[in-house]
Scaffold this active site. Sequence first.
Site, PDB file in Angstrom:
ATOM      1  N   CYS A   1     -11.039   3.133   0.321  1.00 56.04           N
ATOM      2  CA  CYS A   1      -9.604   3.361   0.577  1.00 56.04           C
ATOM      3  C   CYS A   1      -9.226   2.481   1.758  1.00 56.04           C
ATOM      4  CB  CYS A   1      -9.360   4.835   0.910  1.00 56.04           C
ATOM      5  SG  CYS A   1      -7.696   5.156   1.526  1.00 56.04           S
TER       6      CYS A   1
ATOM      7  N   HIS B   1      -7.129   2.755   4.001  1.00 52.57           N
ATOM      8  CA  HIS B   1      -6.862   3.444   5.275  1.00 52.57           C
ATOM      9  C   HIS B   1      -8.135   3.574   6.107  1.00 52.57           C
ATOM     10  CE1 HIS B   1      -3.041   4.677   3.459  1.00 52.57           C
ATOM     11  NE2 HIS B   1      -2.668   5.143   4.616  1.00 52.57           N
TER      12      HIS B   1
ATOM     13  N   ASP C   1       0.870  -1.182   0.000  1.00 50.63           N
ATOM     14  CA  ASP C   1       0.000   0.000   0.000  1.00 50.63           C
ATOM     15  C   ASP C   1       0.906   1.231   0.000  1.00 50.63           C
ATOM     16  OD1 ASP C   1      -2.424   1.565   0.276  1.00 50.63           O
ATOM     17  OD2 ASP C   1      -1.866   1.861   2.377  1.00 50.63           O
ATOM     18  N   SER C   2       0.279   2.399  -0.120  1.00 54.92           N
ATOM     19  CA  SER C   2       1.074   3.635  -0.046  1.00 54.92           C
ATOM     20  C   SER C   2       1.547   3.873   1.395  1.00 54.92           C
ATOM     21  CB  SER C   2       0.219   4.822  -0.485  1.00 54.92           C
ATOM     22  OG  SER C   2      -0.975   4.842   0.304  1.00 54.92           O
TER      23      SER C   2
ATOM     24  N   CYS D   1      -4.417  -1.520  -1.923  1.00 58.51           N
ATOM     25  CA  CYS D   1      -4.518  -0.077  -2.172  1.00 58.51           C
ATOM     26  C   CYS D   1      -5.513   0.112  -3.315  1.00 58.51           C
ATOM     27  CB  CYS D   1      -3.152   0.442  -2.555  1.00 58.51           C
ATOM     28  SG  CYS D   1      -3.110   2.146  -3.083  1.00 58.51           S
TER      29      CYS D   1
ATOM     30  N   GLU E   1      -2.203   8.115   8.936  1.00 58.96           N
ATOM     31  CA  GLU E   1      -0.754   7.825   8.919  1.00 58.96           C
ATOM     32  C   GLU E   1      -0.074   8.340  10.196  1.00 58.96           C
ATOM     33  OE1 GLU E   1       1.531   6.377   6.517  1.00 58.96           O
ATOM     34  OE2 GLU E   1      -0.328   5.468   5.830  1.00 58.96           O
TER      35      GLU E   1
HETATM   36  N1  DGL Z   1      -4.792   3.377   0.999  1.00 58.55           N
HETATM   37  C1  DGL Z   1      -4.767   3.672  -0.395  1.00 58.55           C
HETATM   38  C2  DGL Z   1      -6.095   3.416  -1.091  1.00 58.55           C
HETATM   39  O1  DGL Z   1      -6.745   2.444  -0.733  1.00 58.55           O
HETATM   40  C3  DGL Z   1      -4.149   4.980  -0.849  1.00 58.55           C
HETATM   41  C4  DGL Z   1      -4.395   6.220  -0.083  1.00 58.55           C
HETATM   42  C5  DGL Z   1      -3.441   7.319  -0.588  1.00 58.55           C
HETATM   43  O2  DGL Z   1      -2.199   7.073  -0.530  1.00 58.55           O
HETATM   44  O3  DGL Z   1      -3.951   8.364  -1.063  1.00 58.55           O
HETATM   45  O4  DGL Z   1      -6.419   4.162  -2.035  1.00 58.55           O
END
Ligand code: DGL
Length: 280
Positions: A189, A191, A15-16, A78, A157
């Site tokens: 997302c 996150h 993931d990011s 992600c 984060e």
């Molecule tokens: N967690 C990631 C997603 O599901 C990326 C969030 C990001 O880095 O903007 O899109």
Amino acid sequence: MQTNTLSNKPIGIFDSGVGGLSILRAMRKFLPAEHILYTADQAHIPYGPRQREDIRDFAFGITEFLLDRGAKLIVVACNTASAVALHDLRARYPEIPFVGMEPAVKPAAAQSQTGRVGVLATPTTFAGEMYHALVNRFAQGIQIYQNTCPGLVEQIERGELEAPATRAILEAALQPMLAENVDTIVLGCTHYPFVIPLIQDITGPDVHTIDPAPAIARQTQRLLDEHGWLNTSQAPGRLQFFTSGESASLEALLLPLLGETGIVTPVVWENSTLKAVHRS
Ligand code: DGL
């Protein structure tokens, strides 16, 4: 190659940032014996507002890094990277099973009683063909209300899951949807599952929020089983973490977010190649 020699190989997840830990959390419940290589590309977070070409390059570089370390299957944990790169990754590595993210529009449309569904995701996810195909295919007769959540990824984060600033971002995204009587929220997302308690506090108990992580873990289990690559050991799988950002700050978030600790190895980008930095 004997399939059973692959069963002991790790699963690569990326993931990011810490978002993919919401997927790893479910993986540890469904597939506790699997060894895991988790990579967070925190030097480049957030991916959401970035150019598609850059996100694609990051996804390919991380996939190469994970395959070089023996990953038998890759989870693109992600939504943004899945929207941009999943199709091309599968084309480039046809022999590798990939599990990607897609916003849970289908289950949301199926379970909504009001026929009004809210979707939270990044701009790139909303702009992707996959998202529009999902809505066209599964949301017939359903009213979709979508919103991005600028700043929410950064709050998560930092581990600020209940901070007033985090609540303010979610209220700004959710209240217009609640005013339209949505009864189901899709988290587009990885996150966002970390703030489900805060989301439910804002929406109240009559709105259902869908966490996609269990479905991703089940899909991974199905794929591994089909290939005969499930790790059938009784021992818990090893967790290895890598970040292109600050290893200490990722390490500090593992227990609160994942419920487990682990060692984080720093990695650095050299052009489009990710390399591990060996600790002295
Ligand atoms: N967690 C990631 C997603 O599901 C990326 C969030 C990001 O880095 O903007 O899109």
